[in-house]
Write a protein that holds these residues in place. Structure first.
Motif, PDB file in Angstrom:
ATOM      1  N   VAL A  44       8.738 -11.905  15.452  1.00  0.00           N
ATOM      2  CA  VAL A  44       8.677 -13.176  14.725  1.00  0.00           C
ATOM      3  C   VAL A  44       7.448 -13.213  13.818  1.00  0.00           C
ATOM      4  CG1 VAL A  44       8.328 -15.648  15.021  1.00  0.00           C
ATOM      5  CG2 VAL A  44      10.003 -14.476  16.398  1.00  0.00           C
ATOM      6  N   LEU A  45       6.329 -12.692  14.326  1.00  0.00           N
ATOM      7  CA  LEU A  45       5.105 -12.710  13.539  1.00  0.00           C
ATOM      8  C   LEU A  45       5.236 -11.819  12.310  1.00  0.00           C
ATOM      9  CD1 LEU A  45       2.413 -12.648  16.337  1.00  0.00           C
ATOM     10  CD2 LEU A  45       2.922 -14.497  14.784  1.00  0.00           C
ATOM     11  N   VAL A  46       5.854 -10.652  12.484  1.00  0.00           N
ATOM     12  CA  VAL A  46       6.035  -9.761  11.328  1.00  0.00           C
ATOM     13  C   VAL A  46       6.963 -10.413  10.315  1.00  0.00           C
ATOM     14  CG1 VAL A  46       7.015  -7.554  10.610  1.00  0.00           C
ATOM     15  CG2 VAL A  46       5.507  -7.647  12.559  1.00  0.00           C
ATOM     16  N   SER A  47       7.952 -11.152  10.804  1.00  0.00           N
ATOM     17  CA  SER A  47       8.950 -11.718   9.893  1.00  0.00           C
ATOM     18  C   SER A  47       8.370 -12.808   9.001  1.00  0.00           C
ATOM     19  CB  SER A  47      10.135 -12.265  10.688  1.00  0.00           C
ATOM     20  OG  SER A  47       9.810 -13.515  11.228  1.00  0.00           O
ATOM     21  N   VAL A  48       7.148 -13.251   9.284  1.00  0.00           N
ATOM     22  CA  VAL A  48       6.510 -14.234   8.401  1.00  0.00           C
ATOM     23  C   VAL A  48       6.122 -13.581   7.070  1.00  0.00           C
ATOM     24  CG1 VAL A  48       4.496 -15.734   8.155  1.00  0.00           C
ATOM     25  CG2 VAL A  48       5.672 -15.607  10.325  1.00  0.00           C
ATOM     26  N   GLY A  49       5.888 -12.282   7.109  1.00  0.00           N
ATOM     27  CA  GLY A  49       5.434 -11.563   5.930  1.00  0.00           C
ATOM     28  C   GLY A  49       6.514 -11.403   4.875  1.00  0.00           C
ATOM     29  N   PRO A  50       6.154 -10.719   3.759  1.00  0.00           N
ATOM     30  CA  PRO A  50       7.119 -10.551   2.673  1.00  0.00           C
ATOM     31  C   PRO A  50       8.210  -9.547   3.033  1.00  0.00           C
ATOM     32  CG  PRO A  50       5.075  -9.418   2.180  1.00  0.00           C
ATOM     33  CD  PRO A  50       4.849 -10.145   3.448  1.00  0.00           C
ATOM     34  N   LEU A 190       8.774  -3.003  11.745  1.00  0.00           N
ATOM     35  CA  LEU A 190       8.387  -3.202  10.345  1.00  0.00           C
ATOM     36  C   LEU A 190       9.590  -3.121   9.414  1.00  0.00           C
ATOM     37  CD1 LEU A 190       5.019  -1.323   9.972  1.00  0.00           C
ATOM     38  CD2 LEU A 190       5.442  -3.744   9.657  1.00  0.00           C
ATOM     39  N   ILE A 191      10.493  -2.163   9.667  1.00  0.00           N
ATOM     40  CA  ILE A 191      11.620  -1.999   8.748  1.00  0.00           C
ATOM     41  C   ILE A 191      12.611  -3.153   8.905  1.00  0.00           C
ATOM     42  CG2 ILE A 191      13.617  -0.558   8.220  1.00  0.00           C
ATOM     43  CD1 ILE A 191      11.003   0.469   7.103  1.00  0.00           C
ATOM     44  N   ASP A 192      12.894  -3.539  10.138  1.00  0.00           N
ATOM     45  CA  ASP A 192      13.885  -4.592  10.338  1.00  0.00           C
ATOM     46  C   ASP A 192      13.346  -5.973   9.988  1.00  0.00           C
ATOM     47  OD1 ASP A 192      15.731  -2.832  11.036  1.00  0.00           O
ATOM     48  OD2 ASP A 192      16.190  -3.667  13.009  1.00  0.00           O
ATOM     49  N   HIS A 193      12.154  -6.276  10.467  1.00  0.00           N
ATOM     50  CA  HIS A 193      11.677  -7.650  10.338  1.00  0.00           C
ATOM     51  C   HIS A 193      10.692  -7.825   9.198  1.00  0.00           C
ATOM     52  CE1 HIS A 193      13.734  -8.623  14.049  1.00  0.00           C
ATOM     53  NE2 HIS A 193      13.369  -7.422  14.431  1.00  0.00           N
ATOM     54  N   GLY A 194      10.212  -6.704   8.642  1.00  0.00           N
ATOM     55  CA  GLY A 194       9.370  -6.800   7.462  1.00  0.00           C
ATOM     56  C   GLY A 194      10.177  -6.466   6.226  1.00  0.00           C
ATOM     57  N   HIS A 195      10.553  -5.180   6.132  1.00  0.00           N
ATOM     58  CA  HIS A 195      11.303  -4.687   4.970  1.00  0.00           C
ATOM     59  C   HIS A 195      12.653  -5.379   4.830  1.00  0.00           C
ATOM     60  CE1 HIS A 195      12.632  -1.620   2.083  1.00  0.00           C
ATOM     61  NE2 HIS A 195      13.768  -1.666   2.720  1.00  0.00           N
ATOM     62  N   PHE A 196      13.319  -5.607   5.877  1.00  0.00           N
ATOM     63  CA  PHE A 196      14.603  -6.287   6.015  1.00  0.00           C
ATOM     64  C   PHE A 196      15.793  -5.341   6.066  1.00  0.00           C
ATOM     65  CE2 PHE A 196      18.095  -9.124   5.723  1.00  0.00           C
ATOM     66  CZ  PHE A 196      17.610 -10.282   6.263  1.00  0.00           C
ATOM     67  N   GLN A 197      16.193  -4.987   7.258  1.00  0.00           N
ATOM     68  CA  GLN A 197      17.440  -4.264   7.501  1.00  0.00           C
ATOM     69  C   GLN A 197      17.942  -4.651   8.890  1.00  0.00           C
ATOM     70  OE1 GLN A 197      17.128  -0.030   6.948  1.00  0.00           O
ATOM     71  NE2 GLN A 197      17.509  -0.235   4.753  1.00  0.00           N
ATOM     72  N   TYR A 198      19.117  -4.097   9.227  1.00  0.00           N
ATOM     73  CA  TYR A 198      19.700  -4.412  10.541  1.00  0.00           C
ATOM     74  C   TYR A 198      19.809  -3.153  11.402  1.00  0.00           C
ATOM     75  CZ  TYR A 198      20.997  -8.966   8.670  1.00  0.00           C
ATOM     76  OH  TYR A 198      20.976 -10.219   8.113  1.00  0.00           O
ATOM     77  N   GLN A 414       4.374  -4.646   0.230  1.00  0.00           N
ATOM     78  CA  GLN A 414       3.191  -5.468   0.506  1.00  0.00           C
ATOM     79  C   GLN A 414       3.115  -5.891   1.957  1.00  0.00           C
ATOM     80  OE1 GLN A 414       3.774  -8.471  -2.542  1.00  0.00           O
ATOM     81  NE2 GLN A 414       2.277  -7.378  -3.787  1.00  0.00           N
ATOM     82  N   LEU A 415       3.420  -4.939   2.818  1.00  0.00           N
ATOM     83  CA  LEU A 415       3.381  -5.214   4.257  1.00  0.00           C
ATOM     84  C   LEU A 415       2.200  -4.503   4.915  1.00  0.00           C
ATOM     85  CD1 LEU A 415       7.176  -4.891   5.014  1.00  0.00           C
ATOM     86  CD2 LEU A 415       5.805  -6.904   5.444  1.00  0.00           C
ATOM     87  N   LEU A 416       1.169  -4.237   4.126  1.00  0.00           N
ATOM     88  CA  LEU A 416       0.051  -3.443   4.634  1.00  0.00           C
ATOM     89  C   LEU A 416      -0.615  -4.107   5.849  1.00  0.00           C
ATOM     90  CD1 LEU A 416      -1.521  -0.890   4.161  1.00  0.00           C
ATOM     91  CD2 LEU A 416      -3.102  -2.190   2.769  1.00  0.00           C
ATOM     92  N   LEU A 417      -0.817  -5.414   5.747  1.00  0.00           N
ATOM     93  CA  LEU A 417      -1.466  -6.135   6.842  1.00  0.00           C
ATOM     94  C   LEU A 417      -0.652  -6.006   8.124  1.00  0.00           C
ATOM     95  CD1 LEU A 417      -3.861  -8.112   7.254  1.00  0.00           C
ATOM     96  CD2 LEU A 417      -2.207  -9.938   6.964  1.00  0.00           C
ATOM     97  N   GLN A 418       0.662  -6.184   7.983  1.00  0.00           N
ATOM     98  CA  GLN A 418       1.552  -6.069   9.143  1.00  0.00           C
ATOM     99  C   GLN A 418       1.530  -4.635   9.678  1.00  0.00           C
ATOM    100  OE1 GLN A 418       2.187  -7.853   6.471  1.00  0.00           O
ATOM    101  NE2 GLN A 418       2.793  -9.852   7.197  1.00  0.00           N
ATOM    102  N   TYR A 419       1.459  -3.670   8.753  1.00  0.00           N
ATOM    103  CA  TYR A 419       1.392  -2.246   9.127  1.00  0.00           C
ATOM    104  C   TYR A 419       0.189  -2.004  10.029  1.00  0.00           C
ATOM    105  CZ  TYR A 419       0.866   2.828   8.154  1.00  0.00           C
ATOM    106  OH  TYR A 419       0.724   4.188   8.251  1.00  0.00           O
ATOM    107  N   ILE A 420      -0.972  -2.476   9.575  1.00  0.00           N
ATOM    108  CA  ILE A 420      -2.202  -2.260  10.350  1.00  0.00           C
ATOM    109  C   ILE A 420      -2.084  -2.942  11.716  1.00  0.00           C
ATOM    110  CG2 ILE A 420      -4.668  -2.739  10.430  1.00  0.00           C
ATOM    111  CD1 ILE A 420      -4.594  -2.681   7.335  1.00  0.00           C
ATOM    112  N   ALA A 421      -1.630  -4.192  11.698  1.00  0.00           N
ATOM    113  CA  ALA A 421      -1.594  -4.964  12.939  1.00  0.00           C
ATOM    114  C   ALA A 421      -0.623  -4.356  13.940  1.00  0.00           C
ATOM    115  CB  ALA A 421      -1.209  -6.404  12.638  1.00  0.00           C
ATOM    116  N   VAL A 422       0.553  -3.968  13.476  1.00  0.00           N
ATOM    117  CA  VAL A 422       1.563  -3.463  14.409  1.00  0.00           C
ATOM    118  C   VAL A 422       1.181  -2.079  14.908  1.00  0.00           C
ATOM    119  CG1 VAL A 422       3.982  -2.869  14.649  1.00  0.00           C
ATOM    120  CG2 VAL A 422       3.345  -4.867  13.365  1.00  0.00           C
ATOM    121  N   LEU A 423       0.616  -1.269  14.004  1.00  0.00           N
ATOM    122  CA  LEU A 423       0.150   0.050  14.441  1.00  0.00           C
ATOM    123  C   LEU A 423      -0.944  -0.109  15.497  1.00  0.00           C
ATOM    124  CD1 LEU A 423       0.334   3.117  13.971  1.00  0.00           C
ATOM    125  CD2 LEU A 423      -1.494   2.894  12.309  1.00  0.00           C
TER     126      LEU A 423
END
Lengths: 518, 514
Positions: A44-50, A190-198, A414-423
């Protein structure tokens, strides 16, 4: 890879070790709930991003593709979904996944249409973006994840621990760590909830099938895996492993032909059910199939860390060969790559060997098959996460480079912040206090130096890619270098796992083998 | 267990790092006007000399925290020009800010939480020199209320709580002078903590100054006084020199605010209003002529007119006296038997009194006692039960702060994850304890399973679900757009019940056991 080693507090004058709240005697059900809730929270937190292509007219990105498919499936008859019509411009994000994906789009489109019809209105909704529609779209992924991937992961961990797949060396309470590793997979999140896929749906169905195999529900496994293929054709990467393992098991039984027929019946039945609207004519079926295999798009796209793209620096595959010989070459290379692992499973199917085989066959497809995306690394990553208890170092190492191979994509989104946090979160859980599954590697310092060299390079390139402008002559220099680093690591990994799979036969594990040779 | 080989401090740092990752993910979420407030303060303290800090009115968000917080803002603004020069330019640009801008401000909050981490690391050992359970420390670091208020809504409570916990640590370890000085620094950062001052005063007077002879006691009194005065001088002397004390105090204590904040904090006064409403309704039914008061409850500024129809008007003096009265048993206990092992409980109780009966209380103030109570949450079965209820109620009462759709699943999941963590941790802690006791007592096989939730609290907590379901789903069906404040009132009243229980429980515990 030079990992930050945890201090094992050897001195006895230190305070008593921290008692972690989730360690036994904690109730397993509540603990599983806790891990699942935490995994959901991260999503849910990642999905807030772009998302990919946010505000990037006119082509947008995968988010727009999914939204467009919802629009098409909602308003057009089934027969027009894969055809170029006046309402369906195949050049603009035409549907190129199998029918189950289309049904899923239709279902989600109905849900969204009930509250925000503008989002999925025919034609007028192209490039539609609003905060509310973003939320709803995000919710469709979250709910799919929750309904498919989470139960599959829980089932898998249950089956894994019940059967003692990894052998006697693993502790019973390791299941929590395994569940967390499978659920909090940074690439998938990141791919599903950030980038957007299923991907959660096709991977979840595959994971369900794997759990089915481990718990000896072969027929359910066959049906689930057929569904996975029908959601994303990329699930075929796992097909040799499933086929080899199930064939090998059937051959060891009393009536091998009957067993194989039963499985074949289930598979054909599932396929027929999913493809029903397109089975009326040969032409309709071929139209869909031609959409699923876009050979004209070339043997690789962008900078994917596989064999064809990496060697194209030396050999210009695209220029030297026509599409047809390339197709043949990639087919042969893929088959050669997965053949050893396939043969091993037919010869002596075992649960652990099956997991290795899944990893090896999906890796061979990633490295050698036609038209691979950088996101396809998710497929080999799934079996690697399942082997996390057995091969903890491999999984940590692989996850890091898999994520790094998608770094250019993440930067574009532009998911760099999410990348760092999730990693960061992933490695914190990986090295969580109390998880003694990640022991230090007993290798010489020379090997360590060799292993840490690419790690240092990758850390350097994380910064270089953002900060330094590439030379004008080679605008994709850094993309290519990132690809090289990842490719080298992937090759080493898959050689190692192929070797390990073959060694399973030569050094049969003393514990827990008796049940598995059914 | 061989698996749990990590030392407590490593594990605590680990928990903090995990929380920091979550904080990073919270960067793009909703932020309230407090974000603009702190953004302005950052620019104000950086761009203008101290002489103008409490005078400048170029923004509507004038500086109304004591000087230490202004110094703290100044410290946080030091690196700001490197990131974005517009961060520290006055007047604050109205244009939408860039993402580095937002990131910088969010990171200052995450950075200032390091003080909280330091205090928690120090508090890993309790007053009896025993190891605190790791879970108790995690409950502080992962508090969903703190995450929501600091990292979504935008405030610096992590820093303030860090200062409070630091002072509590010093008191627990018997370092009274350091504890007193730390508390003085806290008061100079946020004056809302004045409510705990009576407990501090009584405790320090008795524990630090008394019982050691008159001369030594007097010496210590002077020493403590000098320390505290030095801190206050550091904070206020510059402004005294500028002759701005009156201006400063008018900023710190703005009169004319109502009894209630915009949203009713779930405290005693909620019941007072409800009682007033019911009485007015009943009396009107009986034929009395009751005027409907003009002042609205839902506005922050009430002014002079009384919002009550029947019951007498409440003045700041009334609330002040009530707070002191409520605190008296605790003060008596602290006076008669000052013991370091009870100090966290007493200070938390003082903060609860302020929350229950204070004037113009913010719902966020419930953090001031929920966070310290987390540290002693696992001291006894009763504490476990109480904290489980209190933390859920206090976090739930903060839900209306994050009202946008995007944050809805975040706040719900934060609370659910935290509750599940408590469920898992508390039940395993209790069963480990009972197993140990069984071994000790070698009892005859009768296993008394200790449940950490009673039926009543379980029913009460499921009521939270019902309230949430009502306000999210059914309210719209039944009333449509009418009565938009009803769900908020229900949350306040319902949480008020839990808070009232918590306050009474704390009072009883203090009366009985300390």
């Amino acid at each position: 890879m030079a990992k930050p080693r945890k201090s094992r507090n050897p001195a006895s004058d230190l305070p008593a070790p921290a008692r972690l709240p989730w360690q036994p005697p904690a109730q397993p059900v509540a603990t599983a709930l806790l891990i699942s809730l935490a995994a959901l929270l991260v999503r849910v937190l990642v999905s807030v991003g772009p998302y990919s292509g946010q505000g990037a007219a006119p082509k947008f990105g995968d988010y727009e593709a999914q939204r467009h498919w919802m629009e098409l499936t909602l308003h057009l008859p089934t027969s027009d979904w894969y055809r170029n019509t006046s309402d369906n411009d195949l050049a603009y994000w035409g549907l190129d996944y199998p029918p189950l994906s289309a049904y899923q789009s239709l279902l989600h489109a109905r849900l969204i249409n009930a509250s925000l019809p503008d989002t999925v209105a025919l034609r007028s909704s192209r490039g539609f973006e609003s905060p509310e529609s973003k939320l709803l779209m995000r919710w469709t992924v979250l709910s799919s994840d929750l309904m498919v991937f989470f139960p599959a992961a829980l089932w898998f961990v249950w089956a894994y621990m019940k059967d003692g797949v990894g052998g006697g060396g693993e502790k019973r309470e390791g299941w929590m760590w395994l569940l967390a590793m499978v659920l909090i997979n940074p690439c998938l999140v990141l791919i599903d909830h950030g980038h957007f896929q299923y991907n959660c749906i096709s991977l979840g169905l595959t994971l369900g099938a794997i759990a089915g195999v481990l718990s000896r529900n072969e027929l359910a496994a066959a049906a689930l895996f057929s569904l996975a293929i029908n959601h994303k054709q990329m699930s075929m990467y796992f097909a040799p492993a499933f086929f080899g393992h199930l064939l090998g098991k059937c051959l060891k039984r009393k009536y091998p032909i009957l067993e194989v027929t039963k499985l074949g019946f289930v598979v054909f039945g599932t396929f027929a059910l999913v493809w029903w609207p397109y089975l009326r004519s040969y032409q309709a079926t071929m139209q869909v199939i031609s959409r699923l295999a876009p050979f004209e798009r070339g043997i690789y796209e962008d900078y994917v860390a596989n064999f064809w793209c990496s060697t194209s620096v030396l050999i210009k595959w695209k220029r030297l060969f026509a599409i047809k010989p390339l197709k043949l070459m990639s087919l042969c290379a893929t088959i050669f790559a997965f053949l050893p692992s396939f043969v091993q499973q037919v010869k002596s199917p075992s649960n652990l060997g099956f997991l290795y085989s899944l990893l090896n066959s999906s890796f061979s497809f990633y490295l050698f098959s036609y038209q691979v995306h950088e996101k396809s690394i998710l497929l080999p990553l799934l079996p690697a996460s399942l082997l996390a208890l057995h091969e903890p170092h491999l999984y940590g190492w692989f996850t890091y480079y898999a994520l790094f191979s998608m770094y250019p994509l993440i930067c574009r989104d532009q998911l760099l912040l999410q990348y760092i946090a999730v990693l960061g979160l992933f490695f914190l859980i990986y090295y969580s206090p109390g998880a003694s599954y990640v022991k230090g590697i007993n290798v010489s310092s020379g090997t360590k130096a060799v292993l840490s060299l690419p790690l240092l390079c990758s850390i350097l390139f994380h910064i270089v890619y953002l900060q330094i402008e590439p030379p004008k002559r080679y605008p994709f220099l850094f993309d290519a270098l990132i690809m090289f680093i990842c490719f080298s690591q992937f090759v080493i990994l898959t050689l190692y796992t192929n070797y390990k799979q073959w060694m399973l036969d030569l050094h049969p594990r003393p514990v827990g083998r008796r049940k598995k040779d059914l | 267990m061989a698996a749990a080989a990590a030392s407590p401090s490593t594990a605590t740092v680990w928990a903090f790092a995990a929380a920091t990752c979550v904080k990073l993910l919270l960067v793009p979420t909703y932020r309230s006007t407090d974000f603009d407030v702190h953004r302005y303060w950052l620019a104000l303290t950086h761009a203008l000399p101290a002489r103008q800090w409490y005078v400048d009115a170029s923004s509507e968000w004038t500086l109304d925290y004591p000087p230490f917080f202004a110094y703290f803002s100044r410290l946080l603004s030091l690196a700001a020009p490197l990131v974005d020069a517009s961060l520290v330019s006055l007047p604050v640009p109205a244009a939408p800010h860039s993402s580095p801008y937002l990131l910088y401000l969010r990171l200052t909050v995450a950075f200032s939480d390091l003080l909280l981490l330091a205090s928690v690391l120090l508090l890993a050992v309790d007053a009896r020199r025993r190891q605190r359970p790791f879970l108790a420390l995690v409950l502080v670091l992962w508090s969903p209320a703190l995450l929501a208020v600091d990292h979504v809504h935008f405030q610096y409570n992590g820093f303030l709580m860090g200062l409070l916990l630091l002072s509590l640590h010093f008191l627990e370890q018997g370092k009274d002078l350091a504890g007193g000085v730390a508390f003085a620094a806290l008061l100079c950062s946020k004056h809302l903590f004045l409510v705990a001052a009576p407990v501090y005063f009584v405790y320090l007077f008795r524990h630090y100054c008394c019982g050691r002879g008159v001369v030594r006691g007097l010496g210590r009194l002077v020493l403590m006084g000098a320390g505290v005065v030095a801190i206050f001088a550091m904070a206020f002397a510059p402004f005294m020199y500028y002759g701005q004390m009156q201006q400063l105090f008018s900023r710190l204590f703005p009169f004319g605010r109502g009894l209630f904040h915009a949203y009713w904090a779930p405290n005693f006064w909620v019941f007072y209003i409800i009682l007033d409403k019911i009485l007015a309704y009943v009396l009107r039914r009986l034929g009395f002529n009751i005027e409907i008061p003009e002042a609205s409850f839902t506005r922050g500024l009430v002014g002079d007119s009384s919002p009550f129809a029947v019951l007498p008007k409440v003045t700041p003096i009334t609330t002040f006296l009530l707070v002191i009265l409520a605190m008296t048993p605790c003060l008596v206990k602290a006076f008669s038997n000052p013991q370091p092992k009870h100090i966290i409980r007493w200070v938390s109780y003082a903060c609860s009194c302020g929350f229950m009966f204070g004037w113009h209380v913010h719902e966020k103030a419930s953090l001031h006692f929920t966070i310290p109570l987390a540290l002693i949450a696992m001291d006894s079965l009763d504490d476990v039960r109480h904290y489980f209820l209190l933390s859920i109620v206090s976090c739930y009462s903060l839900f209306p702060l994050l009202f946008e759709n995007q944050e809805y699943p975040i706040k719900v999941l934060l609370l659910l994850t935290y509750s599940t963590l408590m469920w898992v941790g508390f039940s395993s802690h209790l069963s480990a304890n009972s197993a140990r006791e069984e071994k000790k007592a070698n009892a005859s096989g009768i296993i008394v399973k200790q449940k950490f939730t009673g039926w009543i609290s379980l029913w009460y907590l499921s009521g939270v679900f019902a309230i949430e379901l009502w306000s999210q789903v059914f309210h719209n069906y039944v009333f449509g757009d009418r009565l938009p404040f009803l769900p908020l009132m229900m949350v306040s009243v319902y949480c008020g019940v839990g808070m009232m229980y918590s306050w009474m429980w704390q009072l009883l515990w203090i009366v009985r056991h300390t």
